[in-house]
Motif scaffolding. Structure first.
Motif, PDB file in Angstrom:
ATOM      1  N   ASN A 164      37.178  39.789  22.315  1.00 22.57           N
ATOM      2  CA  ASN A 164      37.389  38.453  21.753  1.00 22.57           C
ATOM      3  C   ASN A 164      36.292  38.230  20.723  1.00 22.57           C
ATOM      4  N   GLY A 175      41.113  38.633  33.821  1.00 30.74           N
ATOM      5  CA  GLY A 175      41.247  39.214  32.483  1.00 30.74           C
ATOM      6  C   GLY A 175      39.873  39.633  31.989  1.00 30.74           C
ATOM      7  N   ASP A 186      41.578  43.073  35.750  1.00 31.13           N
ATOM      8  CA  ASP A 186      42.199  43.271  34.435  1.00 31.13           C
ATOM      9  C   ASP A 186      43.358  44.253  34.548  1.00 31.13           C
TER      10      ASP A 186
HETATM   11  N1  SAH Z   1      37.623  38.507  28.992  1.00 35.85           N
HETATM   12  C1  SAH Z   1      37.553  39.788  28.328  1.00 35.85           C
HETATM   13  C2  SAH Z   1      38.893  40.283  27.775  1.00 35.85           C
HETATM   14  C3  SAH Z   1      39.674  39.310  26.915  1.00 35.85           C
HETATM   15  S1  SAH Z   1      41.113  40.060  26.149  1.00 35.85           S
HETATM   16  C4  SAH Z   1      36.497  39.793  27.265  1.00 35.85           C
HETATM   17  O1  SAH Z   1      35.940  38.733  27.012  1.00 35.85           O
HETATM   18  O2  SAH Z   1      36.208  40.836  26.682  1.00 35.85           O
HETATM   19  C5  SAH Z   1      42.399  39.722  27.308  1.00 35.85           C
HETATM   20  C6  SAH Z   1      42.381  40.638  28.516  1.00 35.85           C
HETATM   21  O3  SAH Z   1      43.400  40.233  29.410  1.00 35.85           O
HETATM   22  C7  SAH Z   1      42.645  42.112  28.216  1.00 35.85           C
HETATM   23  O4  SAH Z   1      41.579  42.852  28.743  1.00 35.85           O
HETATM   24  C8  SAH Z   1      43.947  42.417  28.935  1.00 35.85           C
HETATM   25  O5  SAH Z   1      43.984  43.727  29.445  1.00 35.85           O
HETATM   26  C9  SAH Z   1      43.939  41.393  30.038  1.00 35.85           C
HETATM   27  N2  SAH Z   1      45.225  40.999  30.610  1.00 35.85           N
HETATM   28  C10 SAH Z   1      46.375  40.704  29.969  1.00 35.85           C
HETATM   29  N3  SAH Z   1      47.312  40.318  30.844  1.00 35.85           N
HETATM   30  C11 SAH Z   1      46.740  40.357  32.085  1.00 35.85           C
HETATM   31  C12 SAH Z   1      47.195  40.063  33.411  1.00 35.85           C
HETATM   32  N4  SAH Z   1      48.427  39.641  33.651  1.00 35.85           N
HETATM   33  N5  SAH Z   1      46.316  40.232  34.432  1.00 35.85           N
HETATM   34  C13 SAH Z   1      45.044  40.664  34.210  1.00 35.85           C
HETATM   35  N6  SAH Z   1      44.578  40.947  32.984  1.00 35.85           N
HETATM   36  C14 SAH Z   1      45.409  40.793  31.933  1.00 35.85           C
END
Ligand code: SAH
Length: 254
Positions: A18, A44, A66
């Motif tokens: 992000n 996530g 995740d």
């Molecule tokens: N919070 C993290 C990633 C943000 S990007 C950071 O700050 O770096 C969004 C993330 O959500 C991705 O890693 C993706 O793999 C995850 N994601 C998407 N759908 C999801 C779900 N249903 N359950 C768990 N993770 C999910």
């Protein structure tokens, strides 16, 4: 179970998925006044940078979930690298409906609020894992400038202008859900560049290594168009921030 492969390709070299930078996560960790042994849940959790660095810097313990297998593996490696693998657990799985067994001090969803159908649903889901008076963290885009047309919103990869609010409205929306906004740390345009521009070199290197892959054409056309799209739209119109929320006291309590 996994996320669409294109994200695992374009963001394979990202530690943070992000527009936040390591400095922004450090600022947020300090702003929250995290306590040693404080429990943090992260839905996530991506490649785990937030939980791992907060475990190193503040002694928190926590769990991240995740759906990307690649990001979850990277998160586990990062925990080992920072010497916090005994404090932070990463689960590869779908965070939809996930509620922790033990109540946490901080429940976060940083840039993945579609997991529970948007901001309101995600706050409700996180609240089910939270101790009374605990902090909810929501990472979410907002309009830095309101797009003049729906086409500009689409240029930001939104479906419509109505996908996001301007910052004062986003903040007001947390109040309407019954929460005080007790802290916030906002990304900036340099942070957007770190998130978006870092994909370009990753795509180029991936194309060199995988010329015959079924996604090669798609990646090539993204690489050719994304820098200009980012400069024209996302960089100008989209803001992003992490908002810290605590359930509002009822009149008798305040
Ligand atoms: N919070 C993290 C990633 C943000 S990007 C950071 O700050 O770096 C969004 C993330 O959500 C991705 O890693 C993706 O793999 C995850 N994601 C998407 N759908 C999801 C779900 N249903 N359950 C768990 N993770 C999910």
């Amino acid at each position: 179970m996994d996320i669409p492969r294109i994200f695992n390709i374009t963001e394979s070299a990202h530690r943070i998925h992000n527009p936040f930078t390591p400095e922004k996560f450090a600022t947020l960790g300090a702003a929250l006044r995290l306590e040693p042994e404080g429990r943090v849940l992260d839905l996530g959790s991506g490649s785990g940078e937030m939980l791992c660095t907060w475990a190193r810097d503040h002694g928190i313990v926590g769990t991240g979930i995740d759906m990307s297998q690649l990001f979850s593996e990277q998160a586990k490696r990062r925990a080992e690298e920072l010497g916090v693998a005994d404090r932070i657990e990463f689960i590869h799985g779908d965070a939809t409906g996930y509620v922790s067994d033990e109540k946490v001090d901080v429940a976060a969803c940083v840039g993945a609020t579609w997991i529970a159908g948007g901001v309101a649903g995600t706050i409700e889901l996180l609240a089910r894992s939270l101790r009374a008076g605990g902090i909810i963290l929501i990472g979410e885009p907002y309009w830095r400038q309101l797009p003049p047309t729906e086409d500009v919103a689409k240029g930001c990869l939104a479906n419509a202008i109505s996908d996001f609010l301007v910052l004062p409205e986003l903040i007001a929306s947390f109040g309407r859900l019954g929460y005080d906004v007790v802290e916030m740390v906002l990304a900036n345009q340099d942070g957007w560049d770190r998130y978006e521009a870092a994909k370009w070199l990753t795509m180029r290197r991936w194309l060199e290594a995988n010329p015959a892959d079924e996604l090669a054409q798609e990646v090539q056309s993204k690489l050719a168009s994304e820098p200009e799209r980012h400069a024209a739209y996302t960089r100008e119109y989209l803001g992003w921030g992490v908002f810290a929320l605590i359930s509002r006291l009822s009149p008798g309590q305040a």
